[in-house]
Design a protein around this motif. Structure first.
Motif, PDB file in Angstrom:
ATOM      1  N   ALA A 103      -8.257  -2.897   2.228  1.00  0.00           N
ATOM      2  CA  ALA A 103      -8.456  -1.571   1.623  1.00  0.00           C
ATOM      3  C   ALA A 103      -8.328  -0.479   2.688  1.00  0.00           C
ATOM      4  O   ALA A 103      -9.272   0.265   2.972  1.00  0.00           O
ATOM      5  CB  ALA A 103      -9.802  -1.514   0.923  1.00  0.00           C
ATOM      6  N   HIS A 162      -5.985  -1.415  -3.366  1.00  0.00           N
ATOM      7  CA  HIS A 162      -6.897  -2.465  -3.836  1.00  0.00           C
ATOM      8  C   HIS A 162      -6.633  -3.703  -2.980  1.00  0.00           C
ATOM      9  O   HIS A 162      -5.482  -4.116  -2.831  1.00  0.00           O
ATOM     10  CB  HIS A 162      -6.616  -2.737  -5.317  1.00  0.00           C
ATOM     11  CG  HIS A 162      -7.167  -4.038  -5.796  1.00  0.00           C
ATOM     12  ND1 HIS A 162      -8.510  -4.256  -6.002  1.00  0.00           N
ATOM     13  CD2 HIS A 162      -6.546  -5.222  -6.077  1.00  0.00           C
ATOM     14  CE1 HIS A 162      -8.691  -5.503  -6.400  1.00  0.00           C
ATOM     15  NE2 HIS A 162      -7.518  -6.106  -6.452  1.00  0.00           N
ATOM     16  N   GLU A 163      -7.689  -4.285  -2.433  1.00  0.00           N
ATOM     17  CA  GLU A 163      -7.520  -5.484  -1.601  1.00  0.00           C
ATOM     18  C   GLU A 163      -7.264  -6.692  -2.498  1.00  0.00           C
ATOM     19  O   GLU A 163      -8.087  -7.034  -3.344  1.00  0.00           O
ATOM     20  CB  GLU A 163      -8.782  -5.700  -0.750  1.00  0.00           C
ATOM     21  CG  GLU A 163      -8.686  -6.939   0.111  1.00  0.00           C
ATOM     22  CD  GLU A 163      -9.845  -7.062   1.089  1.00  0.00           C
ATOM     23  OE1 GLU A 163     -10.234  -6.053   1.710  1.00  0.00           O
ATOM     24  OE2 GLU A 163     -10.366  -8.185   1.205  1.00  0.00           O
ATOM     25  N   ARG A 179       0.812  -1.229   0.000  1.00  0.00           N
ATOM     26  CA  ARG A 179       0.000   0.000   0.000  1.00  0.00           C
ATOM     27  C   ARG A 179       0.838   1.268   0.000  1.00  0.00           C
ATOM     28  O   ARG A 179       0.310   2.360  -0.176  1.00  0.00           O
ATOM     29  CB  ARG A 179      -0.954  -0.002   1.190  1.00  0.00           C
ATOM     30  CG  ARG A 179      -0.290   0.101   2.551  1.00  0.00           C
ATOM     31  CD  ARG A 179      -1.337   0.147   3.655  1.00  0.00           C
ATOM     32  NE  ARG A 179      -0.723   0.202   4.988  1.00  0.00           N
ATOM     33  CZ  ARG A 179      -1.399   0.403   6.096  1.00  0.00           C
ATOM     34  NH1 ARG A 179      -2.713   0.583   6.068  1.00  0.00           N
ATOM     35  NH2 ARG A 179      -0.778   0.444   7.261  1.00  0.00           N
ATOM     36  N   VAL A 194      -1.638  -1.893  -3.980  1.00  0.00           N
ATOM     37  CA  VAL A 194      -2.383  -3.077  -3.523  1.00  0.00           C
ATOM     38  C   VAL A 194      -1.997  -3.375  -2.077  1.00  0.00           C
ATOM     39  O   VAL A 194      -0.942  -2.943  -1.601  1.00  0.00           O
ATOM     40  CB  VAL A 194      -2.092  -4.312  -4.406  1.00  0.00           C
ATOM     41  CG1 VAL A 194      -2.461  -4.048  -5.857  1.00  0.00           C
ATOM     42  CG2 VAL A 194      -0.623  -4.741  -4.294  1.00  0.00           C
ATOM     43  N   THR A 240      -2.716   2.865  -8.491  1.00  0.00           N
ATOM     44  CA  THR A 240      -3.421   2.381  -7.301  1.00  0.00           C
ATOM     45  C   THR A 240      -2.597   1.267  -6.679  1.00  0.00           C
ATOM     46  O   THR A 240      -2.319   0.257  -7.335  1.00  0.00           O
ATOM     47  CB  THR A 240      -4.814   1.820  -7.673  1.00  0.00           C
ATOM     48  OG1 THR A 240      -5.550   2.865  -8.310  1.00  0.00           O
ATOM     49  CG2 THR A 240      -5.570   1.346  -6.435  1.00  0.00           C
TER      50      THR A 240
END
Ligand code: 531
Length: 356
Positions: free
Chosen positions: A133, A145-146, A105, A129, A127
């Motif tokens: 989230a 993004h999960e 993240r 990961v 974005t």
């Protein structure tokens, strides 16, 4: 009794001393490729006398880069410039190592000298990961993004491919980055992992990503070459990942074929109160070494030759990794040997001999 300049055998590798160049991001690649900067940076520290020179966090996938300038090893194209660097590092008597990483993240940020905050898509960001989230915050505000179970398997296969390429590149020492609030650590810490599947919740589930990744990498990384893992031994916050869990994980990683734990801390929570001071993480290395029965490296604000020598002599760690002190002085190992009156003195590169 061991000391800072005693050789360190691990599997088929013997380091000439106990000093490691800690992986340090240079944020100086384009498309993840190594260039002249990396040759000079790593080469100088090999010539300076370190035992192992560990190249910076090297992304296993482009979206796993902390910044667009990070080193990478997600394609075969990355191998060739690394071969040249590793040949030089070896020729100086050091062992070339690499830290394989995925920033999770925290990926997609500006270089530190440009503020370090997450970049928007139109400014070169993406974005990120993560296990859940949940954004890190403190400028790294993009919500990750999960990852689905399928996507987790993909990241793990990226680590495996990166390990194979690392071997082709001539690395002889592999470190998996499981610390500093990056992807693997995000799975470990209950503060960043809120999953309810087999990768979240109980300790056995939070460690699953790293343990599976380690197992998959160990299967392709030669048995006779050292495989090591950097862990954040504590999140330094109530309710976060802690040293007890670290010791338990280290025992499991040892069974999975890990040879050494590189004991760092922090990175999960921006507001953590960290008692930063000389050698402040050494007690973690000592505890993991004693309680998990595995070799450790101590890292973090180690600057003084006597301090480094004592860490090894006292059995607190097998290796001492230096970072910023080696930026200030690439020849720190040669200077330390003189300060400690090591006999026989390690030889400087012949080209520099008249200066020593
Ligand atoms: C600093 C850092 C240390 C400890 C916890 C969090 C952050 N480093 C970490 C580096 C990147 C640059 C900042 C990596 O681990 C890749």
């Amino acid at each position: 009794m061991s000391h800072l300049f005693a050789p360190f055998p691990l599997k088929s590798i013997t380091l000439r001393n106990r000093i490691g160049v800690s992986p340090m991001c240079m944020y100086s690649s384009e498309d993840g490729l190594a260039n002249d900067w990396h040759l000079v940076h790593l080469g100088a520290r090999a010539a300076g006398g370190a035992g192992v020179v560990i190249a910076e966090a090297t992304a296993v996938a482009p979206e796993g880069r902390i910044t667009p300038g990070d080193a990478g090893i997600w394609s075969d194209r990355h191998v060739e410039p690394l071969v040249r660097i590793n040949r030089f590092v070896k020729a100086q008597g050091a062992v070339p190592g690499v830290q394989l990483a995925h920033a999770g993240r925290k990926a997609g940020a500006a270089r530190p000298w440009h503020g370090g905050a997450h970049l928007a898509d139109d400014a070169g960001g993406w974005t990120p990961v993560g296990p859940s989230a949940l954004a890190f915050g403190d400028g790294l505000d993009r919500v990750p993004h999960e990852l689905s179970a399928t996507e987790i398997a993909r990241v793990q296969s990226d680590f495996v491919a990166a390990a194979r390429r690392s071997l082709a590149a001539g690395y002889e020492w592999l470190e998996l980055h499981g610390a500093h609030g990056y992807l693997a650590h995000e799975f470990l810490s209950p503060l960043s992992n809120r999953r309810s599947d087999q990768y979240g919740g109980a300790f056995e589930n939070r460690i699953r990503f790293l343990v599976e990744t380690t197992r998959a990498v160990r299967a392709v990384w030669p048995e006779q070459l050292p495989l090591t893992v950097r862990l954040s031994c504590s999140d330094w916050v109530e309710g976060g990942w802690n040293i007890e869990e670290t010791v338990e994980l280290a025992r499991i990683l040892k069974i999975e074929g890990v040879d050494l734990i590189d004991c760092s801390s922090g990175g999960s929570v921006a507001a953590a109160k960290i008692p930063v001071g000389a050698g402040y993480q050494v007690p973690f290395a000592e505890r993991v070494r004693r309680e998990a029965g595995i070799a450790t490296a101590a890292v973090g604000l180690i600057t003084d030759p006597m301090q480094a020598d004592q860490i090894v002599r006292n059995g607190q760690a097998d290796l001492v990794y230096l970072a910023r002190e080696l930026l200030r002085d690439p020849h720190w190992p040669l200077r330390a040997a003189r300060a400690l009156r090591v006999k026989p003195l390690p030889a400087p590169p012949v080209q520099y001999a008249r200066a020593w």
